[in-house]
Design a protein around this motif. Sequence first.
Motif, PDB file in Angstrom:
ATOM      1  N   SER A   2       0.835  -1.207   0.000  1.00 32.98           N
ATOM      2  CA  SER A   2       0.000   0.000   0.000  1.00 32.98           C
ATOM      3  C   SER A   2       0.866   1.251   0.000  1.00 32.98           C
ATOM      4  O   SER A   2       2.087   1.184   0.153  1.00 32.98           O
ATOM      5  CB  SER A   2      -0.893   0.003   1.238  1.00 32.98           C
ATOM      6  OG  SER A   2      -0.090   0.175   2.375  1.00 32.98           O
ATOM      7  N   SER A   3       0.209   2.407  -0.161  1.00 34.76           N
ATOM      8  CA  SER A   3       0.960   3.666  -0.168  1.00 34.76           C
ATOM      9  C   SER A   3       1.424   4.048   1.237  1.00 34.76           C
ATOM     10  O   SER A   3       2.136   5.026   1.413  1.00 34.76           O
ATOM     11  CB  SER A   3       0.094   4.773  -0.763  1.00 34.76           C
ATOM     12  OG  SER A   3      -1.120   4.820  -0.066  1.00 34.76           O
ATOM     13  N   LEU A   4       1.016   3.260   2.229  1.00 42.43           N
ATOM     14  CA  LEU A   4       1.458   3.513   3.603  1.00 42.43           C
ATOM     15  C   LEU A   4       2.899   3.048   3.820  1.00 42.43           C
ATOM     16  O   LEU A   4       3.461   3.282   4.888  1.00 42.43           O
ATOM     17  CB  LEU A   4       0.569   2.743   4.591  1.00 42.43           C
ATOM     18  CG  LEU A   4      -0.862   3.222   4.780  1.00 42.43           C
ATOM     19  CD1 LEU A   4      -1.627   2.226   5.629  1.00 42.43           C
ATOM     20  CD2 LEU A   4      -0.870   4.575   5.454  1.00 42.43           C
ATOM     21  N   THR A   6      -4.094 -10.229  -4.609  1.00 42.72           N
ATOM     22  CA  THR A   6      -5.341 -10.108  -5.381  1.00 42.72           C
ATOM     23  C   THR A   6      -6.069  -8.826  -4.992  1.00 42.72           C
ATOM     24  O   THR A   6      -6.486  -8.048  -5.862  1.00 42.72           O
ATOM     25  CB  THR A   6      -6.251 -11.326  -5.121  1.00 42.72           C
ATOM     26  OG1 THR A   6      -5.499 -12.495  -5.362  1.00 42.72           O
ATOM     27  CG2 THR A   6      -7.467 -11.320  -6.008  1.00 42.72           C
ATOM     28  N   VAL A   7      -6.183  -8.593  -3.676  1.00 49.56           N
ATOM     29  CA  VAL A   7      -6.882  -7.388  -3.206  1.00 49.56           C
ATOM     30  C   VAL A   7      -6.189  -6.139  -3.746  1.00 49.56           C
ATOM     31  O   VAL A   7      -6.838  -5.218  -4.259  1.00 49.56           O
ATOM     32  CB  VAL A   7      -6.927  -7.361  -1.658  1.00 49.56           C
ATOM     33  CG1 VAL A   7      -7.373  -6.005  -1.150  1.00 49.56           C
ATOM     34  CG2 VAL A   7      -7.865  -8.432  -1.146  1.00 49.56           C
ATOM     35  N   MET A   8      -4.855  -6.123  -3.665  1.00 45.39           N
ATOM     36  CA  MET A   8      -4.137  -4.908  -4.082  1.00 45.39           C
ATOM     37  C   MET A   8      -4.227  -4.684  -5.590  1.00 45.39           C
ATOM     38  O   MET A   8      -4.300  -3.540  -6.044  1.00 45.39           O
ATOM     39  CB  MET A   8      -2.672  -4.966  -3.624  1.00 45.39           C
ATOM     40  CG  MET A   8      -2.491  -4.910  -2.124  1.00 45.39           C
ATOM     41  SD  MET A   8      -3.542  -3.711  -1.291  1.00 45.39           S
ATOM     42  CE  MET A   8      -2.718  -2.193  -1.672  1.00 45.39           C
ATOM     43  N   SER A   9      -4.237  -5.789  -6.377  1.00 43.93           N
ATOM     44  CA  SER A   9      -4.354  -5.599  -7.836  1.00 43.93           C
ATOM     45  C   SER A   9      -5.742  -5.067  -8.185  1.00 43.93           C
ATOM     46  O   SER A   9      -5.884  -4.179  -9.028  1.00 43.93           O
ATOM     47  CB  SER A   9      -4.057  -6.898  -8.581  1.00 43.93           C
ATOM     48  OG  SER A   9      -5.122  -7.791  -8.433  1.00 43.93           O
ATOM     49  N   ARG A  10      -6.768  -5.582  -7.497  1.00 42.64           N
ATOM     50  CA  ARG A  10      -8.134  -5.086  -7.749  1.00 42.64           C
ATOM     51  C   ARG A  10      -8.242  -3.640  -7.294  1.00 42.64           C
ATOM     52  O   ARG A  10      -8.884  -2.826  -7.936  1.00 42.64           O
ATOM     53  CB  ARG A  10      -9.174  -5.921  -6.992  1.00 42.64           C
ATOM     54  CG  ARG A  10      -9.055  -7.397  -7.203  1.00 42.64           C
ATOM     55  CD  ARG A  10      -9.847  -7.852  -8.381  1.00 42.64           C
ATOM     56  NE  ARG A  10      -9.419  -9.194  -8.737  1.00 42.64           N
ATOM     57  CZ  ARG A  10     -10.036  -9.971  -9.580  1.00 42.64           C
ATOM     58  NH1 ARG A  10     -11.081  -9.539 -10.211  1.00 42.64           N
ATOM     59  NH2 ARG A  10      -9.596 -11.158  -9.872  1.00 42.64           N
ATOM     60  N   MET A  11      -7.621  -3.330  -6.157  1.00 41.51           N
ATOM     61  CA  MET A  11      -7.676  -1.967  -5.632  1.00 41.51           C
ATOM     62  C   MET A  11      -7.025  -0.981  -6.609  1.00 41.51           C
ATOM     63  O   MET A  11      -7.531   0.112  -6.834  1.00 41.51           O
ATOM     64  CB  MET A  11      -6.953  -1.881  -4.279  1.00 41.51           C
ATOM     65  CG  MET A  11      -7.844  -2.139  -3.101  1.00 41.51           C
ATOM     66  SD  MET A  11      -9.211  -0.976  -3.063  1.00 41.51           S
ATOM     67  CE  MET A  11     -10.258  -1.771  -1.900  1.00 41.51           C
TER      68      MET A  11
END
Lengths: 207, 204
Positions: free
Chosen positions: A150-152, B180-185
Amino acid sequence: MSRRLPQIVCLLFGLIMFTLYFLDHPTAKQINTLILVDYWQIIFAFTLVVGVISFIRNHVTAISRGNDRLYRLLSLFGVVLMPILALIWGIKGDSPFMWVFENVQVPLQSTVFSLLAFFVASAAFRGFHARSGPAAVLLIAAFLTILSRSSLEGLLPDFIPDIAVWVRNNPSMAARRAILIGIGLGSLTTSLRVILGIERTWLGGEK
Amino acid sequence: MAISTITAGLLTLAILSFLYRDNPIYKVAESLLVGVSIGYFLVITWSTTLMDLLFIPLFSEHKISLVIPFILGLLMFGRFFKGTSHISRIAIAVLIGSGAGAAIPAMLNARTLQQISATIQPILLESGWLDISAIVVIAGVLSTLAYFYFSREHTGSFGWVAKGGTYFLMAFCGTTFGYTVMSRMSTFIGRMEFLLSDFLHLTQ
């Protein structure tokens, strides 16, 4: 005969492809490429055409019966529109065909893809409870991966992304390797069963 | 505003309306996506496969070897008629047989032997310290394989090893889920950026 002949063809092509793998002669390589690239792609293209014809027949039947008329008509419209645009204006960069691809298909496809983020997140919210040891490992591994991607990341202590990378490259990789070894052995036995005619489900149920 | 942006924006909103509940606007966009995708793949397959790989080489360059896949492809149309539906099995047999024949050595090499060889690494470093990561990988592969070995009951010491495999499997599922979550995000952020800046002009 309607089942015997396909089995013989399957056995022949299976043996040919198996043997070709071990031959380094240019002609053998040429035949290998011809079958695996050209034959496969061409037969797949015909199966796609067969599939599209079946799709159109199925939709026309459903429309004539009055089932979901609007939605099915829209699907049919899309199927017919694209070949017509391609026939009239071609498929080059600034053609109407590419315009529909870039402004209809791509936004729709990527939004459907992104929509799953919500369902995956809500399923995780309901299902991720550290009730047992393995469930806690699942939760921690997922949490670490999401945090590190994440960007965090800049705000986190350096060791968190490092731990996430270690988990991905070691325990996670170990399970992945075991699964791949299993897939390899499973594919090997299934392929042998198919070639030798023990596995015949691909022939379908008809006589 | 360009008509392309309006079209893409409205269709994006139509799909996102599913977050509220299943509704006719979403179904219209979904049906359009199904139709346009099939039409697109049909045109691309016709152009790049049937024309470039079959019709032009066969009829213009007289590449006789392509007669075989052409006939096999035509056999697929036998499915549309009751009396001839079985002849399509011959084309399927070529695909299944050649795929299975090619898969035996290829899968054994890429999926099994290479994975085993990548697992078996030295566990003692040059410095004399034990390589914990290498030990974890070996333990993980063996215990996960034990978990998937169903020919023996998971009891006693074997059961403990198999139980250990579930921890490694959960670590794998967790990281896969995270990616998977991060690619969808990231795709969702892309769509939101388009909606808020290009379509609605709310942000720059």
